[in-house]
Design an enzyme around this catalytic site. Structure first.
Site, PDB file in Angstrom:
ATOM      1  N   GLU A 210      51.402  29.689  11.103  1.00 24.75           N
ATOM      2  CA  GLU A 210      50.858  29.369  10.030  1.00 24.75           C
ATOM      3  C   GLU A 210      49.732  29.433   9.787  1.00 24.75           C
ATOM      4  OE1 GLU A 210      52.911  29.279   6.886  1.00 24.75           O
ATOM      5  OE2 GLU A 210      54.754  29.478   8.008  1.00 24.75           O
ATOM      6  N   CYS A 244      44.768  25.245   3.081  1.00 25.71           N
ATOM      7  CA  CYS A 244      44.792  26.492   3.388  1.00 25.71           C
ATOM      8  C   CYS A 244      45.113  27.639   2.391  1.00 25.71           C
ATOM      9  CB  CYS A 244      46.021  26.723   4.546  1.00 25.71           C
ATOM     10  SG  CYS A 244      47.374  26.141   4.027  1.00 25.71           S
TER      11      CYS A 244
HETATM   12  P1  NAD Z   1      42.712  24.608  14.763  1.00 21.30           P
HETATM   13  O1  NAD Z   1      43.317  26.068  14.820  1.00 21.30           O
HETATM   14  O2  NAD Z   1      41.531  24.295  14.998  1.00 21.30           O
HETATM   15  O3  NAD Z   1      43.610  23.536  15.302  1.00 21.30           O
HETATM   16  C1  NAD Z   1      45.104  23.260  15.108  1.00 21.30           C
HETATM   17  C2  NAD Z   1      45.681  22.812  16.328  1.00 21.30           C
HETATM   18  O4  NAD Z   1      45.228  23.584  17.374  1.00 21.30           O
HETATM   19  C3  NAD Z   1      45.301  21.337  16.472  1.00 21.30           C
HETATM   20  O5  NAD Z   1      46.029  20.648  16.840  1.00 21.30           O
HETATM   21  C4  NAD Z   1      43.997  21.468  17.645  1.00 21.30           C
HETATM   22  O6  NAD Z   1      44.212  20.375  18.423  1.00 21.30           O
HETATM   23  C5  NAD Z   1      44.679  22.872  18.537  1.00 21.30           C
HETATM   24  N1  NAD Z   1      43.751  23.494  19.187  1.00 21.30           N
HETATM   25  C6  NAD Z   1      42.163  23.751  18.812  1.00 21.30           C
HETATM   26  N2  NAD Z   1      41.830  24.370  19.862  1.00 21.30           N
HETATM   27  C7  NAD Z   1      42.764  24.960  20.692  1.00 21.30           C
HETATM   28  C8  NAD Z   1      42.738  25.733  22.018  1.00 21.30           C
HETATM   29  N3  NAD Z   1      41.730  26.177  22.299  1.00 21.30           N
HETATM   30  N4  NAD Z   1      43.922  25.934  22.602  1.00 21.30           N
HETATM   31  C9  NAD Z   1      45.060  25.205  22.241  1.00 21.30           C
HETATM   32  N5  NAD Z   1      44.931  24.346  20.811  1.00 21.30           N
HETATM   33  C10 NAD Z   1      44.031  24.223  20.016  1.00 21.30           C
HETATM   34  O7  NAD Z   1      42.785  24.420  13.005  1.00 21.30           O
HETATM   35  P2  NAD Z   1      42.432  23.253  12.407  1.00 21.30           P
HETATM   36  O8  NAD Z   1      40.876  23.190  11.997  1.00 21.30           O
HETATM   37  O9  NAD Z   1      43.181  22.224  12.745  1.00 21.30           O
HETATM   38  O10 NAD Z   1      42.832  23.567  10.855  1.00 21.30           O
HETATM   39  C11 NAD Z   1      42.225  24.455   9.858  1.00 21.30           C
HETATM   40  C12 NAD Z   1      42.780  25.915   9.972  1.00 21.30           C
HETATM   41  O11 NAD Z   1      44.351  25.641   9.626  1.00 21.30           O
HETATM   42  C13 NAD Z   1      42.524  26.722   8.715  1.00 21.30           C
HETATM   43  O12 NAD Z   1      42.370  28.094   9.270  1.00 21.30           O
HETATM   44  C14 NAD Z   1      43.425  26.674   7.540  1.00 21.30           C
HETATM   45  O13 NAD Z   1      43.582  27.771   6.955  1.00 21.30           O
HETATM   46  C15 NAD Z   1      44.762  26.713   8.595  1.00 21.30           C
HETATM   47  N6  NAD Z   1      45.907  25.882   7.881  1.00 21.30           N
HETATM   48  C16 NAD Z   1      46.819  26.907   7.761  1.00 21.30           C
HETATM   49  C17 NAD Z   1      47.945  26.300   7.089  1.00 21.30           C
HETATM   50  C18 NAD Z   1      49.332  27.008   6.567  1.00 21.30           C
HETATM   51  O14 NAD Z   1      50.141  26.464   6.200  1.00 21.30           O
HETATM   52  N7  NAD Z   1      49.321  28.530   6.758  1.00 21.30           N
HETATM   53  C19 NAD Z   1      47.825  24.927   6.802  1.00 21.30           C
HETATM   54  C20 NAD Z   1      47.061  24.243   7.118  1.00 21.30           C
HETATM   55  C21 NAD Z   1      45.854  24.912   7.644  1.00 21.30           C
END
Ligand code: NAD
Length: 456
Positions: A210, A244
């Site tokens: 997602e 998002c």
């Molecule tokens: P992110 O991808 O930075 O982080 C998501 C998760 O991944 C966190 O738990 C983080 O600790 C982990 N993470 C970060 N770097 C990592 C790595 N190198 N390896 C493994 N895990 C890692 O996203 P965010 O900043 O928490 O959220 C924002 C993003 O999420 C935006 O792009 C937004 O559009 C998207 N989002 C999508 C939805 C949806 O339902 N489609 C909902 C909310 C947010």
């Protein structure tokens, strides 16, 4: 990590006992979860306030309320969703009965982001539980207060061999991804989504991603500009733009732009007043890293409204930028904050090609009364989902599946789609032994024309 290793092996043992196959037992777990959430309501709302400055209204409308509705919907339909479904058999397998059994996948991993930290963790968990899985949950470190409450709720309601929560940053995600899960449900950025998919590939683990991206709002001829401005101001500045499916940028017919900006300013002022930085109903930016990232975007385009900042409160006022440079970071990366760029077009086709030439968005919003254009947008552009003449609301309808396509994600959930995401559909053909039609067995001499007639 020893702790993960132990947890995984206890979960596997627990899953093997078959306890989660019992649908009544699953319903009991969902009811217990609901009761515990209800008990912790004020702690949840307080944590959301601390992490993101969300008002109780916003916290309930966009987090708690959605989770309650998911639980209730699953409780109502679980019996029927999990019953084997009889399907027709073909003449070739006569005499037989065919049916589909819905089965849990096993031990699943749910990784969630910080922007709707409660809802985006609980909604997939509800689906995973309803489908009969054990789950490892990893909330985001950025929303630390909400993660604490999540851990408290989940560890009180469920034994760790059934649902376990691991806190921590990306190192913890990386550590968890080294283990074999039966499904990974990841919500976050496309960049991390790629890492998750690569790690999952080692074990051929299926993933639901997602993700996010740049979701446009297209304002075409015949739009009620006042209503469009209200809907866009609401969808964009909800959670200070850290949503998002928030409209990331506006594409508007050139001759409508000036009036639309006036209406948008009016809508922002009527929702958040003229001093939004000091309005307790206007949320803050999650942390300094994102605050700096967003303030760096402010120099692009012409400032039409807003632009005020308060680093102490970590707030950025609702901001409108007109005519941004299309090669700037503002227009090439997801904004994920309260900054709204506006780009104008002369012909609908220009706006259509602009969207078509970019990654498939998670959401798209079309405003206008030209039904030909509306049909073209809905039928020909690929995007996760969206609204016509509104924003964000499609997410609130449990009868609509939610998920992206292409760079905005893969797979979907909410209600039955969530249940199905965490289930395997097993096809069974039961043959009756009172008759064995010899057609399929060699030798085939003299059977070919009969086969062709039967398989037509
Ligand atoms: P992110 O991808 O930075 O982080 C998501 C998760 O991944 C966190 O738990 C983080 O600790 C982990 N993470 C970060 N770097 C990592 C790595 N190198 N390896 C493994 N895990 C890692 O996203 P965010 O900043 O928490 O959220 C924002 C993003 O999420 C935006 O792009 C937004 O559009 C998207 N989002 C999508 C939805 C949806 O339902 N489609 C909902 C909310 C947010």
């Amino acid at each position: 990590m020893k702790e993960i290793q132990l947890c995984m092996s206890e979960m596997r043992d627990f899953f093997q006992t078959g306890t989660t196959l019992n649908v009544s037992w699953r319903k009991k777990q969902l009811k217990a979860l609901r009761a515990s959430i209800s008990e912790h309501e004020s702690a949840i709302l307080k944590a959301l306030q601390e992490d993101l400055g969300k008002s109780d209204f916003e916290g309930y409308a966009t987090e708690l309320g959605i989770v309650y509705s998911e639980i209730d919907h699953h409780l109502k339909h679980l019996d029927s969703w999990s019953r084997p479904k009889r399907v027709r058999s073909t003449i070739l397998s006569f005499p037989s009965r065919s049916y589909i059994v819905t089965q849990p996948l096993g031990v699943v991993l749910i990784m969630s982001p910080w922007n709707y930290p409660f809802q985006l963790t609980m909604a997939p968990l509800v689906a995973a539980i309803a489908a009969g899985n054990c789950a490892v949950v990893k909330p985001s470190r950025y929303s630390a207060h909400t993660s604490r409450v999540l851990v408290e709720i989940l560890s009180k309601v469920f034994p760790s061999e059934y649902v376990a929560t691991f806190e921590g940053g990306s190192e913890m995600n990386t550590a968890l991804l080294n283990y074999r899960f039966d499904h990974i449900f990841f919500t976050g950025s496309p960049t991390v989504g790629k890492i998750v998919m690569q790690k999952a590939a080692r074990f051929l683990t299926p993933v639901t991603l997602e993700l996010g991206g740049k979701s446009p709002a297209l304002i075409d001829e015949g739009t009620n500009l006042k209503l469009a401005a209200k809907s866009i101001a609401w969808g964009k500045f909800l959670n200070a733009g850290q949503t998002c499916v928030a409209p990331d940028y506006i594409l508007i017919k050139h001759d409508l732009q000036e009036r639309f900006v006036e209406e948008l300013i009016g809508a922002i002022q009527s929702m958040y007043g003229t001093d939004p930085l000091n309005n307790s109903e206007f949320p803050k930016i999650i942390n300094e890293k994102h605050f700096t990232r967003l303030t760096d975007l402010l120099g692009t385009g012409t400032l039409a409204y807003g632009g005020q900042l308060d680093p102490k409160l970590m707030k950025i006022a609702p901001t409108i930028l007109v005519g941004p440079n299309l090669d700037s970071t503002l227009m090439t990366e997801e904004i994920f904050g309260p900054i709204l760029p506006i780009i104008s077009f002369n012909q609908f086709e220009e706006a259509f090609s602009f969207i078509e030439g970019r990654e498939h968005p998670l959401a798209l919003y079309f405003f206008g009364s030209n039904s030909q254009h509306e049909k073209q947008v809905v039928d020909s552009l690929l995007f996760g989902g969206g609204c016509i003449n509104d924003t964000v609301l499609h997410l609130s309808n449990p009868h609509l599946p939610f998920g992206g396509v292409g760079a905005s994600g893969m797979g979907r959930y909410h209600a039955k789609d969530g249940f199905m995401t965490f289930s395997h559909k097993k096809s069974i053909l039961k043959k009756y032994t009172f008759l064995d039609v010899p057609l399929r067995y060699a030798p085939f001499k003299g059977k070919y024309s009969l086969l062709r007639r039967m398989m037509r």
